[in-house]
Scaffold this motif. Sequence first.
Motif, mmCIF file in Angstrom:
data_model
loop_
_atom_site.group_PDB
_atom_site.id
_atom_site.type_symbol
_atom_site.label_atom_id
_atom_site.label_comp_id
_atom_site.label_asym_id
_atom_site.label_seq_id
_atom_site.Cartn_x
_atom_site.Cartn_y
_atom_site.Cartn_z
ATOM 1 N N SER A 98 0.857 -1.188 0.000
ATOM 2 C CA SER A 98 0.000 0.000 0.000
ATOM 3 C C SER A 98 0.892 1.236 0.000
ATOM 4 N N TRP A 99 0.303 2.344 -0.465
ATOM 5 C CA TRP A 99 1.020 3.608 -0.561
ATOM 6 C C TRP A 99 0.231 4.688 0.185
ATOM 7 N N PRO A 100 0.485 4.876 1.478
ATOM 8 C CA PRO A 100 -0.299 5.839 2.248
ATOM 9 C C PRO A 100 -0.047 7.303 1.889
ATOM 10 N N LYS A 101 1.121 7.623 1.350
ATOM 11 C CA LYS A 101 1.447 8.992 0.940
ATOM 12 C C LYS A 101 2.222 8.939 -0.373
ATOM 13 N N PRO A 102 2.100 9.972 -1.208
ATOM 14 C CA PRO A 102 2.844 9.971 -2.470
ATOM 15 C C PRO A 102 4.336 10.228 -2.277
ATOM 16 N N THR A 103 5.109 9.654 -3.170
ATOM 17 C CA THR A 103 6.543 9.906 -3.237
ATOM 18 C C THR A 103 6.739 11.095 -4.170
ATOM 19 N N ARG A 104 7.561 12.060 -3.737
ATOM 20 C CA ARG A 104 7.719 13.326 -4.457
ATOM 21 C C ARG A 104 9.164 13.538 -4.900
ATOM 22 N N PRO A 105 9.353 14.424 -5.903
ATOM 23 C CA PRO A 105 10.728 14.804 -6.256
ATOM 24 C C PRO A 105 11.416 15.379 -5.018
ATOM 25 N N GLY A 106 12.659 15.023 -4.832
ATOM 26 C CA GLY A 106 13.419 15.497 -3.683
ATOM 27 C C GLY A 106 13.379 14.557 -2.497
ATOM 28 N N ASP A 107 12.499 13.550 -2.533
ATOM 29 C CA ASP A 107 12.462 12.592 -1.435
ATOM 30 C C ASP A 107 13.721 11.726 -1.454
ATOM 31 N N VAL A 108 14.215 11.425 -0.268
ATOM 32 C CA VAL A 108 15.331 10.503 -0.097
ATOM 33 C C VAL A 108 14.754 9.304 0.648
ATOM 34 N N LEU A 109 14.700 8.178 -0.048
ATOM 35 C CA LEU A 109 14.024 6.989 0.475
ATOM 36 C C LEU A 109 14.990 6.034 1.168
ATOM 37 N N HIS A 110 14.485 5.366 2.188
ATOM 38 C CA HIS A 110 15.162 4.219 2.777
ATOM 39 C C HIS A 110 14.078 3.256 3.249
ATOM 40 N N VAL A 111 14.480 2.008 3.489
ATOM 41 C CA VAL A 111 13.527 0.964 3.854
ATOM 42 C C VAL A 111 13.911 0.367 5.204
ATOM 43 N N GLU A 112 12.914 0.237 6.063
ATOM 44 C CA GLU A 112 13.084 -0.431 7.350
ATOM 45 C C GLU A 112 12.227 -1.687 7.331
ATOM 46 N N THR A 113 12.852 -2.817 7.650
ATOM 47 C CA THR A 113 12.190 -4.117 7.547
ATOM 48 C C THR A 113 12.287 -4.866 8.868
ATOM 49 N N GLU A 114 11.178 -5.520 9.228
ATOM 50 C CA GLU A 114 11.136 -6.325 10.446
ATOM 51 C C GLU A 114 10.677 -7.738 10.106
ATOM 52 N N VAL A 115 11.328 -8.732 10.702
ATOM 53 C CA VAL A 115 10.942 -10.126 10.526
ATOM 54 C C VAL A 115 9.699 -10.397 11.378
ATOM 55 N N VAL A 116 8.634 -10.881 10.726
ATOM 56 C CA VAL A 116 7.362 -11.149 11.399
ATOM 57 C C VAL A 116 7.245 -12.622 11.796
ATOM 58 N N SER A 117 7.695 -13.517 10.917
ATOM 59 C CA SER A 117 7.653 -14.951 11.240
ATOM 60 C C SER A 117 8.734 -15.691 10.468
ATOM 61 N N VAL A 118 9.181 -16.793 11.053
ATOM 62 C CA VAL A 118 10.185 -17.678 10.450
ATOM 63 C C VAL A 118 9.656 -19.096 10.600
ATOM 64 N N THR A 119 9.441 -19.788 9.454
ATOM 65 C CA THR A 119 8.866 -21.127 9.493
ATOM 66 C C THR A 119 9.675 -22.075 8.616
ATOM 67 N N PRO A 120 10.408 -23.008 9.235
ATOM 68 C CA PRO A 120 11.123 -24.007 8.435
ATOM 69 C C PRO A 120 10.125 -24.880 7.684
ATOM 70 N N SER A 121 10.476 -25.283 6.476
ATOM 71 C CA SER A 121 9.613 -26.158 5.686
ATOM 72 C C SER A 121 9.718 -27.587 6.203
ATOM 73 N N VAL A 122 8.576 -28.253 6.292
ATOM 74 C CA VAL A 122 8.553 -29.657 6.700
ATOM 75 C C VAL A 122 8.912 -30.541 5.509
ATOM 76 N N SER A 123 8.390 -30.205 4.328
ATOM 77 C CA SER A 123 8.594 -31.049 3.143
ATOM 78 C C SER A 123 9.917 -30.766 2.426
ATOM 79 N N ARG A 124 10.484 -29.592 2.645
ATOM 80 C CA ARG A 124 11.755 -29.239 2.004
ATOM 81 C C ARG A 124 12.715 -28.702 3.068
#
Length: 158
Positions: A98-124
């Motif tokens: 989703s995009w709650p606000k528009p990105t504008r000329p002059g914006d300097v972007l960075h990304v912050e990421t958080e791990v929500v879940s980690v699930t090992p595969s049973v079949s692989r």
Amino acid sequence: MNTTTQAPGAATLHYLDDLRVGGRFVSGEHALDEAQITSFAAQFDPQPFHLDHEAAKATLFGGLAASGWHTAAITMRLLVGGGLPLAGGIIGAGGEISWPKPTRPGDVLHVETEVVSVTPSVSRPDRGRVVVRSQTLNQHGDVLQQSTYKLVVPRKAA
């Protein structure tokens, strides 16, 4: 101006076994200007509010705004450039955006990421699934894009 910087310590790649719920990653930055916005729009999303500063004033955006897909592409570049250093690459298996606000000329972007879940595969046993939540922010801390990704991440070799 096309400036992307890599996050510090981005050389360390993480396997499924290295990831923990609540773990956080922060990308480098990308400075966005009008030329990048209009160039991307001309090729991929040719709408007046992405192409022409004057025409954009009369739209819902009230001025030139980057395509949400442009913001998504920059987000991916920042993640791949060190903002989400996963062994085997960033392999998507679904997600929401989703995009709650528009990105504008002059914006300097960075990304912050958080791990929500980690699930090992049973079949692989050589892999698993990780869910992460990312926010793409500008230099003022405004959230321009929110996304949740389901990713396939390899495990360390036995």
